[in-house]
Design an enzyme around this catalytic site. Structure first.
Site, PDB file in Angstrom:
ATOM      1  N   ARG A 115     -13.286  13.456   6.137  1.00 55.51           N
ATOM      2  CA  ARG A 115     -11.983  14.078   6.408  1.00 55.51           C
ATOM      3  C   ARG A 115     -11.545  14.942   5.238  1.00 55.51           C
ATOM      4  O   ARG A 115     -10.957  16.003   5.416  1.00 55.51           O
ATOM      5  CB  ARG A 115     -10.924  12.989   6.662  1.00 55.51           C
ATOM      6  N   LYS A 120      -7.967  -1.169   6.171  1.00 49.67           N
ATOM      7  CA  LYS A 120      -8.249  -1.734   4.845  1.00 49.67           C
ATOM      8  C   LYS A 120      -7.350  -2.937   4.553  1.00 49.67           C
ATOM      9  O   LYS A 120      -7.781  -3.924   3.975  1.00 49.67           O
ATOM     10  CB  LYS A 120      -8.063  -0.657   3.767  1.00 49.67           C
ATOM     11  N   ASP A 151     -14.263   3.542   7.141  1.00 49.45           N
ATOM     12  CA  ASP A 151     -13.244   4.312   6.433  1.00 49.45           C
ATOM     13  C   ASP A 151     -13.842   5.050   5.254  1.00 49.45           C
ATOM     14  O   ASP A 151     -13.491   6.195   4.974  1.00 49.45           O
ATOM     15  CB  ASP A 151     -12.107   3.411   5.949  1.00 49.45           C
ATOM     16  N   HIS A 192       0.830  -1.197   0.000  1.00 52.26           N
ATOM     17  CA  HIS A 192       0.000   0.000   0.000  1.00 52.26           C
ATOM     18  C   HIS A 192       0.865   1.247   0.000  1.00 52.26           C
ATOM     19  O   HIS A 192       1.864   1.320   0.701  1.00 52.26           O
ATOM     20  CB  HIS A 192      -0.916   0.028   1.227  1.00 52.26           C
ATOM     21  N   SER A 203      -6.834   4.303   8.854  1.00 52.40           N
ATOM     22  CA  SER A 203      -7.501   4.203   7.559  1.00 52.40           C
ATOM     23  C   SER A 203      -6.794   3.166   6.675  1.00 52.40           C
ATOM     24  O   SER A 203      -7.430   2.263   6.110  1.00 52.40           O
ATOM     25  CB  SER A 203      -7.491   5.581   6.889  1.00 52.40           C
TER      26      SER A 203
HETATM   27  N1  URA Z   1      -4.590   6.761   2.180  1.00 54.76           N
HETATM   28  C1  URA Z   1      -5.585   6.159   2.851  1.00 54.76           C
HETATM   29  O1  URA Z   1      -6.031   5.086   2.499  1.00 54.76           O
HETATM   30  N2  URA Z   1      -6.085   6.764   3.928  1.00 54.76           N
HETATM   31  C2  URA Z   1      -5.624   7.944   4.374  1.00 54.76           C
HETATM   32  O2  URA Z   1      -6.125   8.415   5.384  1.00 54.76           O
HETATM   33  C3  URA Z   1      -4.591   8.569   3.670  1.00 54.76           C
HETATM   34  C4  URA Z   1      -4.073   7.955   2.574  1.00 54.76           C
END
Ligand code: URA
Ligand code: CA
Length: 442
Positions: A168, A187, A161, A82, A183
């Site tokens: 946000r 995931k 999220d 990620h 966040s």
């Molecule tokens: N990427 C994400 O998935 N979440 C965030 O809060 C910032 C970047």
């Protein structure tokens, strides 16, 4: 329990209990607590922060807000990757093929672009026929047969999220370490991988603008991963300039293919090799991350990574013949060349603004749900430290609206700073953060 008390408590800088955290996460996910109260709480978290325990509780509560994926039917150690988000960050697409061809299965769920950053799923949609929405059973079958697949994150995962990120984004609360860490990690945990390699971007084009914050974010995410038994390693990489040469969607697909053909830019390829090498190590297919890097390079040199990529494209319904004929991808109507107004070295650039400029052309979204134009973007192959001759083309704007293109060409020049004296290239990989500690790499 009531939400006002929780907001008051965080406003005073006090630690929230796991029950209080779960109360607001589940309450918001189910629509029982309104946006305005969660906005206020998010701002209190942005100002007062969260400790390690709170951040871990927040992450796990977010995981529970939606479904989770069971990848146990996939043989081998599943390793996920990620990026915390960047500009010209064309890493995931070639990476999945290069890791998969080396025997580590990659069941990757990716997101769409938001704000100044691009998203893998948008880019993939420029491939003719390519499907990003695939039922989970079929997704698992493809990973078992082909070794890798990339699909859009299911809307049933981490409901909290989805709602909180959107909130946000419009309440100035994106750049908070506990909020970003929870966040991203919620995931990754929900998506079911055994091990996770994180690319934490730092610099003007990243959410984390300075190294100390990036280190703290990386450390927090590694701790969360380890606390739930997912081997997690983070690399902190430079985002003070676009990573690759292409900023857009179909042009980033072309760049991804160039990497697989051995024609990728040095910095982009180095990040791919570093992350890929670590994935092969964590996946048990290399004795060290260094050996893993060599295996990634071999898969580029032999063309086996490109072949694997074509297999993945075919398995997901796409027509892989575009890899030898880019005219099959969407192309913009207008090309505008940005010429250097003076000779000199590129000293710095405003990377976030460059990303926003690509979004302005239509390559990204200014708000959730906006339709994007896959063909447009900016080809910008210059890096900090490069010497430029007056009149030389430094960038090419690809536009479907000529006026917007002309405006972008003018704006781009304002985002670059030149110098008469020599400028050193920027470092690329700053730190590796793992359970063993923090290793300096520059
Ligand atoms: N990427 C994400 O998935 N979440 C965030 O809060 C910032 C970047
Ligand atoms: Ca991008």
């Amino acid at each position: 329990m009531n939400i006002i008390d929780i907001i008051e408590k965080k406003k005073q800088g006090k630690e929230l209990s796991s029950k209080e955290i779960d109360y607001f996460v589940q309450g918001y996910s189910k629509g029982e607590i309104p946006d305005y109260q969660i906005s206020s709480l998010l701002m209190a978290i942005w100002c007062k922060g969260m400790n390690k325990k709170e951040t871990a509780e927040l992450t796990l509560s977010m995981v529970r807000s939606g479904k989770t994926i069971d990848l146990s039917k996939i043989r081998g150690i599943k390793v996920d990757k990620h990026s915390s988000g960047g500009v010209a960050d064309t890493v995931s697409i070639p990476l999945v093929a290069l890791v998969a061809v080396n025997g580590v299965p990659v069941a990757k769920m990716s997101g769409r672009g938001l704000g100044h950053t691009g998203g893998t799923i948008d880019k993939l949609e420029s491939i003719p026929g390519f499907k990003v929405e695939i039922p989970i059973e079929k997704f698992i079958e493809i990973v078992n047969n082909v070794g890798g697949a990339i699909i859009a994150q299911s809307s049933e995962l981490v409901i909290a999220d989805k709602k909180m990120y959107a909130l946000r984004d419009v309440t100035g609360t994106v750049d908070s370490i506990p909020l970003i860490a929870s966040s991203i990690m919620s995931k990754k945990i929900a998506a079911g991988a055994d091990a996770i390699v994180l690319d934490v971007k730092v610099g003007g084009g990243a959410f984390m603008k300075d190294l100390e914050d990036a280190k703290a974010l990386a450390k927090t995410m590694v701790e969360i991963g380890d606390s739930v038994g997912r081997d997690t390693v983070a690399y902190i990489t430079d985002m003070n300039q676009p990573l690759g040469d292409a900023i857009g969607n179909s042009i980033e697909i072309e760049e991804a293919v160039s990497v697989l053909k051995g024609q990728g830019g040095k910095r982009l390829v180095e990040v791919i090799k570093t992350l890929g090498g670590e994935m092969l190590y964590l996946g048990g297919k290399a004795k060290s991350s260094e050996e893993g890097k060599e295996l990634i390079q071999k898969a580029i040199d032999s063309g086996s990574g490109l072949e694997k990529f074509k297999e993945i494209v075919r398995a997901q319904g796409g027509d892989p013949s575009f890899v030898d004929d880019f005219s099959k991808l969407p192309h913009a109507q207008f090309k505008l060349f940005v010429k250097a107004p003076e000779s000199g070295y590129i000293k710095s650039m405003q990377t976030e603004e460059i990303g926003k400029l690509a979004a302005f052309l239509g390559a990204g979204r200014t708000k959730k749900g906006d339709k994007i134009d896959l063909a447009v973007g900016i080809m910008f192959p210059k890096k900090v430290g490069d010497y430029i001759e007056k009149g030389e083309t430094i960038a090419t704007i690809l536009a479907n609206d000529k006026e917007k293109g002309e405006q972008a060409a003018k704006e781009l020049l304002k985002l670059l700073e030149f110098s008469n004296s020599k400028v050193e290239p920027l470092p690329l990989i700053y730190y590796k953060v793992s359970r063993e500690g923090i290793e300096k790499l520059f």
